[in-house]
Structures are given as C-alpha cells and as structure tokens.
Write a protein that holds these residues in place. Structure first.
Motif, PDB file in Angstrom:
ATOM      1  N   GLN A  63      23.070  27.016 -21.758  1.00  0.00           N
ATOM      2  CA  GLN A  63      23.104  26.340 -20.163  1.00  0.00           C
ATOM      3  C   GLN A  63      23.371  27.832 -19.874  1.00  0.00           C
ATOM      4  O   GLN A  63      23.426  28.972 -19.916  1.00  0.00           O
ATOM      5  CB  GLN A  63      24.635  25.576 -19.553  1.00  0.00           C
ATOM      6  N   HIS A  64      23.114  27.785 -18.259  1.00  0.00           N
ATOM      7  CA  HIS A  64      23.026  29.860 -17.669  1.00  0.00           C
ATOM      8  C   HIS A  64      24.481  30.181 -17.771  1.00  0.00           C
ATOM      9  O   HIS A  64      25.144  29.323 -16.966  1.00  0.00           O
ATOM     10  CB  HIS A  64      22.686  29.688 -16.810  1.00  0.00           C
ATOM     11  N   GLY A  65      24.983  31.155 -17.943  1.00  0.00           N
ATOM     12  CA  GLY A  65      26.847  31.636 -18.030  1.00  0.00           C
ATOM     13  C   GLY A  65      27.323  31.537 -19.289  1.00  0.00           C
ATOM     14  O   GLY A  65      27.183  31.030 -20.099  1.00  0.00           O
ATOM     15  N   LEU A  66      28.719  32.024 -18.901  1.00  0.00           N
ATOM     16  CA  LEU A  66      29.411  32.306 -20.024  1.00  0.00           C
ATOM     17  C   LEU A  66      30.313  31.375 -19.534  1.00  0.00           C
ATOM     18  O   LEU A  66      31.883  31.482 -20.699  1.00  0.00           O
ATOM     19  CB  LEU A  66      29.877  33.680 -20.164  1.00  0.00           C
ATOM     20  N   GLY A  67      30.464  30.201 -19.467  1.00  0.00           N
ATOM     21  CA  GLY A  67      31.663  28.800 -19.659  1.00  0.00           C
ATOM     22  C   GLY A  67      32.091  28.610 -21.168  1.00  0.00           C
ATOM     23  O   GLY A  67      30.707  28.422 -21.654  1.00  0.00           O
ATOM     24  N   LEU A  81      22.573  27.177  -9.614  1.00  0.00           N
ATOM     25  CA  LEU A  81      22.993  28.001 -10.613  1.00  0.00           C
ATOM     26  C   LEU A  81      23.231  27.021 -11.697  1.00  0.00           C
ATOM     27  O   LEU A  81      24.168  27.138 -12.003  1.00  0.00           O
ATOM     28  CB  LEU A  81      23.337  28.876 -10.218  1.00  0.00           C
ATOM     29  N   ASN A  82      23.636  25.470 -11.941  1.00  0.00           N
ATOM     30  CA  ASN A  82      23.474  24.866 -12.936  1.00  0.00           C
ATOM     31  C   ASN A  82      22.656  24.717 -13.709  1.00  0.00           C
ATOM     32  O   ASN A  82      22.241  23.629 -13.755  1.00  0.00           O
ATOM     33  CB  ASN A  82      24.586  23.418 -12.221  1.00  0.00           C
ATOM     34  N   ILE A  83      21.934  25.608 -14.327  1.00  0.00           N
ATOM     35  CA  ILE A  83      20.946  25.650 -14.899  1.00  0.00           C
ATOM     36  C   ILE A  83      20.816  25.183 -16.713  1.00  0.00           C
ATOM     37  O   ILE A  83      21.451  25.760 -17.128  1.00  0.00           O
ATOM     38  CB  ILE A  83      20.918  26.847 -14.867  1.00  0.00           C
ATOM     39  N   THR A  84      20.226  24.456 -16.851  1.00  0.00           N
ATOM     40  CA  THR A  84      20.097  24.013 -18.837  1.00  0.00           C
ATOM     41  C   THR A  84      18.996  24.255 -19.144  1.00  0.00           C
ATOM     42  O   THR A  84      17.859  23.395 -18.483  1.00  0.00           O
ATOM     43  CB  THR A  84      20.104  22.326 -18.548  1.00  0.00           C
ATOM     44  N   PHE A  85      18.912  24.914 -20.291  1.00  0.00           N
ATOM     45  CA  PHE A  85      17.949  25.891 -20.489  1.00  0.00           C
ATOM     46  C   PHE A  85      17.552  24.560 -21.714  1.00  0.00           C
ATOM     47  O   PHE A  85      16.033  25.404 -22.783  1.00  0.00           O
ATOM     48  CB  PHE A  85      17.791  26.941 -21.190  1.00  0.00           C
ATOM     49  N   THR A  86      17.821  23.036 -22.751  1.00  0.00           N
ATOM     50  CA  THR A  86      17.599  22.131 -22.963  1.00  0.00           C
ATOM     51  C   THR A  86      16.567  22.344 -23.031  1.00  0.00           C
ATOM     52  O   THR A  86      15.533  21.551 -24.355  1.00  0.00           O
ATOM     53  CB  THR A  86      18.644  22.120 -23.251  1.00  0.00           C
ATOM     54  N   GLN A 121      29.031  26.361 -22.187  1.00  0.00           N
ATOM     55  CA  GLN A 121      27.413  27.136 -22.352  1.00  0.00           C
ATOM     56  C   GLN A 121      26.520  27.776 -23.438  1.00  0.00           C
ATOM     57  O   GLN A 121      25.628  27.630 -22.839  1.00  0.00           O
ATOM     58  CB  GLN A 121      27.572  27.637 -21.029  1.00  0.00           C
ATOM     59  N   TYR A 122      27.009  28.558 -24.529  1.00  0.00           N
ATOM     60  CA  TYR A 122      26.530  28.945 -25.216  1.00  0.00           C
ATOM     61  C   TYR A 122      26.949  28.080 -26.749  1.00  0.00           C
ATOM     62  O   TYR A 122      28.135  28.006 -26.537  1.00  0.00           O
ATOM     63  CB  TYR A 122      26.672  30.262 -24.442  1.00  0.00           C
ATOM     64  N   GLN A 123      25.908  28.771 -27.323  1.00  0.00           N
ATOM     65  CA  GLN A 123      26.674  28.885 -29.211  1.00  0.00           C
ATOM     66  C   GLN A 123      27.885  29.856 -28.980  1.00  0.00           C
ATOM     67  O   GLN A 123      27.045  30.542 -28.306  1.00  0.00           O
ATOM     68  CB  GLN A 123      25.428  28.681 -29.788  1.00  0.00           C
ATOM     69  N   THR A 124      28.731  29.794 -30.102  1.00  0.00           N
ATOM     70  CA  THR A 124      29.624  30.544 -30.814  1.00  0.00           C
ATOM     71  C   THR A 124      28.854  31.252 -32.009  1.00  0.00           C
ATOM     72  O   THR A 124      27.999  30.546 -32.195  1.00  0.00           O
ATOM     73  CB  THR A 124      30.388  30.379 -30.782  1.00  0.00           C
TER      74      THR A 124
END
Length: 316
Positions: free
Chosen positions: A198-202, A155-160, A205-208
């Motif tokens: 990345q997966h998640g909302l920490g 579940l520690n998923i990287t999408f890059t 983990q996402y662009q703002t």
C-alpha cells in the motif's frame, strides 16, 4: 274502479299502492282526477334524475376546473437540485468513507464531483482531469487513475491489484528511481509493488527485509537491517557510530575471531572506529598513529601493512 299507481319510495324502493277513486269521479271527472294524481305522484320520481344531472354537471365542472388548475400549476414546477444531505440517505457507507478518508475530496463534497444523477442525467462519474490538470503534473497525465485511487479515499492506495506500479510511482518519487539507478541491485529490478503493498510507510503497508531475507543473525530486527542497508540501494552500506561489533561479526566471523585472539589494543575498539561511515572503508593508520617509528623507517616502508600485515592481528 281501482287504479294502480307507481310511487317511488325513499331508499330506491318501489311499491305498488292501490288508490280508491270516488264514484262521483267515475262519472264526471275520472280522467282529470287520475291525471292529477298521476302527475303529483310522478313528480317526486323525476326529482332525483334532475338532481343526478345537476351533480354530474357539477362534477364535470369541478374536474374541468381542477384539470385547468393542474395544467396551470404544472408550468410552475422546477427541478429541485440534489444536495449532499440527499446523497447520504442512499449512499451512507460511501459518504462515511469520504468523511473519514477523503482528504482534499472532503472539501469538494458529493455534488462537487457527481453533477448528475439518473434518471434526470447520466453523466454521473466525472473525469479526474476535471480537477487534476494533466498539464500540471506527470502523475496527473497518467491513465487509469482508479487502478490505484478510490475517489472516496484517494490516498488509501492498494497496489496488490496493479500489474506494474513503478512508472506511476516514479512520477511522484523520482529520487528513488535515481537512487536505484546509481546503485544497481536485485531490488532495482523489482516492481515497486513487490515491496510496497500500500502507499505509505505505516505498519503493514510494505514488506520488511525479513519477509524476503534472513537476518545476519537470528536476533536481528527490521530496525537493525535499516541501520546499514537502505532498501532502494541495499548494496551501498552506510551506518552510524552506534553500530555494535556483533553486527559486523555476524558477517565477518573470521575477522572478528582473529581480532579477539590477537589481544592487541585494536581488539578493544569498535569496528566503526577504523571502518567509519561506510562498509569497506579503511582508515589510514597515520590518522590514529601518526608516524610512531623513526623517519628513516617510514621513508623506507611508507605502507604500514608492509610490516603489520594484518591490522586485526598486529603480532603477525
């Protein structure tokens, strides 16, 4: 007459010794005497050869016995199955990763997935479908699981490193796809990994919003943006009752200035008191004012803005 006899001396040394023979023996029994001496002297020399032969026979017997015992015991040998504790000895970093981030895979353990190990077997890497039945979920039916998921931290998923993630994302998050379809925007045309690293909302983990957009005012934060804009439907602007006038004024500067100059009671109100809940919504005047004029006037002019043309400046 003297006769030279070879005598074997201990430690493998041979010396030549002169043995005197009595004169009487020379006439009567020289030959038997010589033979006797020769036999007695030669006997010790023959003993080591016999002992060597005996030792060789004994060694051959021991080797034959040992070989037979080894052959007999080899039939009792059985392969010893590996345990998770054995895996850790060589793969400590992977085992540590699994222990820290393995989620449900922790319960499976090393040998629960890796049933064989070279050279005894080559079926080392299992198929995800062994546990994740493609018939149970559209997500499980996808190909290339390891493009996003590392089995040791699934579940520690990287999408890059993935070219396109949206088809996979929508199998688990169909509601987000429906939201984007209902409210088309530039965001809906992007792949999910344009915003989600990345997966998640920490954190991280996402662009703002502010990574791509400038704020309506210089002091706006990402939390301020999210009070009005939802990332998957950014043009459908909704908000709560706590939105300050300054947020609205940052986009509607001319209206804010007109309202402030009017000096009317409306200038003392918050924007969301008239435009409540959704951007562009206009609350009817009668919701607050009812019918302040005589019935004849309201009948003749049913729309308040016929006379009060600008609610932000009632004097006009």
């Amino acid at each position: 007459m003297k006769r030279v006899l070879p005598i074997l001396v201990f430690f493998g040394l041979v010396s030549m010794t002169t043995v005197p023979v009595p004169a009487a023996d020379q006439a009567t029994g020289a030959a038997p005497a010589a033979e006797a001496v020769t036999v007695q002297a030669a006997a010790p020399a023959e003993a080591p050869a016999a002992d060597q032969e005996t030792a060789n026979n004994r060694e051959a017997t021991d080797q034959s016995s040992g070989a037979g015992e080894t052959a007999e015991n080899s039939g009792d040998l059985q392969p010893v199955p590996l345990t998770d504790a054995d895996c850790v000895k060589c793969h400590f970093d992977i085992a540590s990763d699994l222990d820290a981030h393995g989620e449900a895979h922790q319960e499976v353990g090393c040998t629960g997935c890796h049933e064989e190990h070279p050279p005894a077997g080559t079926d080392t890497i299992p198929s995800c479908s062994n546990c994740h039945d493609p018939g149970e979920s559209d997500h499980f039916a996808l190909q290339g699981c390891t493009s996003c998921h590392n089995p040791h931290h699934p579940l520690n998923i990287t999408f890059t490193t993935v070219a396109e993630t949206k088809p996979a994302c929508l199998t688990c998050h169909p509601g987000k796809g429906e939201e984007m379809a209902a409210h088309p925007s530039a965001h809906a045309d992007q792949d999910c990994n344009s915003c989600h690293n990345q997966h998640g909302l920490g954190q991280g983990q996402y662009q703002t919003c502010l990574d791509c957009h400038e704020g309506h005012s210089s002091d706006m934060t990402i939390d301020d943006c999210l009070k009005c804009h939802k990332p998957h439907s950014p043009t459908d602007i909704t908000y709560g009752e706590d939105i300050p006038v300054a947020y609205c004024a940052s986009c509607h500067e001319d209206i804010s200035a007109t309202l402030a100059e009017s000096g009317s009671k409306h200038s003392e109100m918050s924007c969301v008191e008239c435009h409540d809940g959704r951007h562009g919504k206009i609350t009817p005047c009668v919701d607050c004012h009812d019918q302040p004029h005589d019935p004849y006037m309201h009948e003749k002019f049913p729309e308040c803005v016929t006379c009060h043309r600008d609610p932000h400046n009632l004097a006009r």
